[in-house]
Design a protein around this motif. Structure first.
Motif, PDB file in Angstrom:
ATOM      1  N   ASN A  10      -8.280   8.412   8.128  1.00  0.00           N
ATOM      2  CA  ASN A  10      -7.033   9.119   7.812  1.00  0.00           C
ATOM      3  C   ASN A  10      -6.251   8.347   6.749  1.00  0.00           C
ATOM      4  N   ASP A  14       1.119   6.158   0.391  1.00  0.00           N
ATOM      5  CA  ASP A  14       2.362   5.611   0.946  1.00  0.00           C
ATOM      6  C   ASP A  14       3.461   5.777  -0.100  1.00  0.00           C
ATOM      7  N   LYS A  40      -4.905   2.366   6.835  1.00  0.00           N
ATOM      8  CA  LYS A  40      -5.172   0.969   7.198  1.00  0.00           C
ATOM      9  C   LYS A  40      -6.430   0.386   6.541  1.00  0.00           C
ATOM     10  N   ASN A  43      -6.043  -0.216   2.848  1.00  0.00           N
ATOM     11  CA  ASN A  43      -5.257  -1.438   2.589  1.00  0.00           C
ATOM     12  C   ASN A  43      -6.084  -2.703   2.827  1.00  0.00           C
ATOM     13  N   ARG A  90      -2.751  12.912   3.426  1.00  0.00           N
ATOM     14  CA  ARG A  90      -1.332  12.901   3.829  1.00  0.00           C
ATOM     15  C   ARG A  90      -0.476  11.971   2.953  1.00  0.00           C
ATOM     16  N   LYS A  94       7.894   5.697   3.782  1.00  0.00           N
ATOM     17  CA  LYS A  94       8.400   4.405   4.258  1.00  0.00           C
ATOM     18  C   LYS A  94       9.831   4.316   3.737  1.00  0.00           C
ATOM     19  N   GLY A 139      -7.026   2.330  11.838  1.00  0.00           N
ATOM     20  CA  GLY A 139      -6.071   3.399  11.571  1.00  0.00           C
ATOM     21  C   GLY A 139      -6.188   4.588  12.499  1.00  0.00           C
ATOM     22  N   SER A 140      -5.254   5.505  12.309  1.00  0.00           N
ATOM     23  CA  SER A 140      -5.188   6.699  13.166  1.00  0.00           C
ATOM     24  C   SER A 140      -6.295   7.682  12.812  1.00  0.00           C
ATOM     25  N   PRO A 250       7.487  -5.172   5.892  1.00  0.00           N
ATOM     26  CA  PRO A 250       6.343  -5.431   6.775  1.00  0.00           C
ATOM     27  C   PRO A 250       5.189  -4.427   6.680  1.00  0.00           C
ATOM     28  N   GLY A 252       1.962  -2.934   5.824  1.00  0.00           N
ATOM     29  CA  GLY A 252       0.750  -3.508   5.227  1.00  0.00           C
ATOM     30  C   GLY A 252       0.494  -4.947   5.659  1.00  0.00           C
ATOM     31  N   ALA A 253       1.463  -5.575   6.366  1.00  0.00           N
ATOM     32  CA  ALA A 253       1.253  -6.973   6.781  1.00  0.00           C
ATOM     33  C   ALA A 253       0.091  -7.067   7.772  1.00  0.00           C
ATOM     34  N   GLY A 254       0.018  -6.103   8.692  1.00  0.00           N
ATOM     35  CA  GLY A 254      -1.077  -6.111   9.668  1.00  0.00           C
ATOM     36  C   GLY A 254      -2.435  -5.938   8.985  1.00  0.00           C
TER      37      GLY A 254
HETATM   38  O1  FBP Z   1      -3.247   5.383  10.301  1.00  0.00           O
HETATM   39  P1  FBP Z   1      -1.854   5.135  10.770  1.00  0.00           P
HETATM   40  O2  FBP Z   1      -1.771   4.455  12.082  1.00  0.00           O
HETATM   41  O3  FBP Z   1      -1.007   6.391  10.703  1.00  0.00           O
HETATM   42  O4  FBP Z   1      -1.187   4.099   9.764  1.00  0.00           O
HETATM   43  C1  FBP Z   1      -1.152   4.356   8.393  1.00  0.00           C
HETATM   44  C2  FBP Z   1      -0.110   3.508   7.771  1.00  0.00           C
HETATM   45  O5  FBP Z   1      -0.360   2.156   8.088  1.00  0.00           O
HETATM   46  C3  FBP Z   1      -0.397   1.372   6.913  1.00  0.00           C
HETATM   47  O6  FBP Z   1      -1.767   1.159   6.610  1.00  0.00           O
HETATM   48  C4  FBP Z   1       0.311   0.073   7.135  1.00  0.00           C
HETATM   49  O7  FBP Z   1      -0.213  -0.537   8.320  1.00  0.00           O
HETATM   50  P2  FBP Z   1       0.282  -1.948   8.838  1.00  0.00           P
HETATM   51  O8  FBP Z   1       1.773  -2.038   8.571  1.00  0.00           O
HETATM   52  O9  FBP Z   1      -0.080  -1.961  10.288  1.00  0.00           O
HETATM   53  O10 FBP Z   1      -0.460  -2.989   8.064  1.00  0.00           O
HETATM   54  C5  FBP Z   1       0.240   2.207   5.833  1.00  0.00           C
HETATM   55  O11 FBP Z   1      -0.261   1.943   4.568  1.00  0.00           O
HETATM   56  C6  FBP Z   1      -0.108   3.607   6.269  1.00  0.00           C
HETATM   57  O12 FBP Z   1       0.843   4.512   5.811  1.00  0.00           O
END
Ligand code: FBP
Ligand code: ADP
Length: 311
Positions: A10, A14, A40, A43, A90, A94, A139-140, A250, A252-254
């Motif tokens: 997914n 951003d 995720k 990134n 999608r 942010k 990711g989701s 924060p 993208g930090a994960g």
């Molecule tokens: O797939 P999910 O859980 O909706 O997350 C997607 C979002 O998470 C991110 O990858 C950021 O994730 P983190 O802050 O956990 O590093 C964004 O770029 C993106 O919009």
């Protein structure tokens, strides 16, 4: 270090929009707007590429936002193998409020994926895994993809002898863990969903970390934002403390932390060095607006300043 595969079922564009403070119900004017390719796994691929790793991003993509995403990936020089769908990728918003130093994520659910499209993706992933040294599934899930997908794909990776790093949430994470990935990286919210009870202190984190190890994973990393992270293996547990980032971004930090973790493990580093590096990779990403990642030199420099809790 060989090739690393990331999987993003997914992906997203951003869109980071900045204003002093959101005034609900009024006309708000933005002071800054920024677009980054996201999701995720995308990134993680971007962060690994910045570190100099050989990486390929696998996943779905679609529509005009999908073309924008590919355009950005090409400009950054990221190799990709994306299954193209009709519907649009999608857009995840942010919302940065500078006065309160607060970031609000508003993530769209994403496109609908058919069984046939999922089969095509699995075939492509299977072939890319043939040459991989490690894989990151994160990711989701978009609509139409069942929540046992990470479970099935981790088993596929096992058959090809590829260690998987899993960063997911809710049921897809719960089921994924049952397939025994090599490593997992939940944050505290994701961990609390997995344990089914609130995580209220270090002791709760340690218990949960050991429960993850008992499932068979080799490494469990629990990230805690500016407070750093816990790094668990059967042999060692470490808690890192990063240099705090003022006015952090924060998002993208994960993902950067996961990239740092994979980088350290696939480089054959010991657990201390890997923990420092992964923690620092997260902090460097948190120092940039939108989602931008550090170079090897920047992350190494920040890693030297990471402390361990027992220091
Ligand atoms: O797939 P999910 O859980 O909706 O997350 C997607 C979002 O998470 C991110 O990858 C950021 O994730 P983190 O802050 O956990 O590093 C964004 O770029 C993106 O919009
Ligand atoms: N404000 C911050 N200052 C310093 N480091 C940070 C900050 N926010 C995040 N990090 C680093 O990034 C890592 C991952 O961040 P976290 O927010 O826990 O991930 P996620 O995005 O998955 O929730 C943290 O463990 C830490 O090392």
């Amino acid at each position: 270090m060989g090739k690393i595969v990331t999987l993003t079922l997914n992906p997203a564009i951003d869109k980071t929009v900045t204003l002093p403070r959101l005034e609900p119900g009024r006309v708000n004017r933005l002071s800054q707007v920024r677009i980054d390719p996201g999701g995720k796994g995308i990134n993680v691929a971007r962060a690994l590429h910045q570190l100099g790793a050989d990486v390929i991003a696998v996943g779905f993509n679609g529509g005009w936002t999908g073309r924008l995403l590919v355009d950005h990936l090409q400009r950054e020089g990221i190799h990709h193998c994306l299954v193209t769908l009709q519907a649009d990728t999608r857009i995840n918003w942010k919302l940065v409020e500078t006065e309160a130093n607060r970031v609000t994520d508003i993530n769209e659910p994403g496109f609908q994926v058919t069984e046939k499209e999922m089969e095509t993706l699995e075939q492509r992933l299977a072939s890319v895994l043939e040459e991989a040294d490690a894989a990151v599934f994160s990711g989701s899930l978009p609509d139409g993809v069942s929540d046992d997908v990470y479970y099935r794909l981790i088993r596929l990776a096992h058959r090809k002898d590829v260690p998987v790093f899993l960063d997911a949430d809710g049921m897809s994470f719960r089921k994924g863990v049952e397939a025994v990935p090599f490593a997992v990286k939940p944050n505290l919210d994701e961990l609390a969903k997995w344990t089914g009870s609130p995580i209220q202190g270090d002791q709760d984190v340690r218990e949960a970390g050991h429960r993850l190890l008992d499932k068979g994973v080799e490494a469990a990393v629990i990230s805690m934002g500016e407070s750093g992270a816990w790094f668990f293996t059967k042999e060692q547990e470490l808690r890192t403390i990063p240099v705090p980032v003022e006015n952090a971004h924060p998002v993208g930090a994960g993902d950067a932390m996961v990239a740092g973790l994979v980088y350290g493990v696939t480089s054959g580093w010991n657990w201390e060095k890997t923990a420092r590096f992964a923690t620092a990779a997260g902090s460097v990403a948190a120092s940039y607006s939108g989602t931008q990642f550090g170079s090897l030199q920047q992350v190494e420099e920040a890693a030297r300043k990471v402390r361990f809790f027992t220091d």
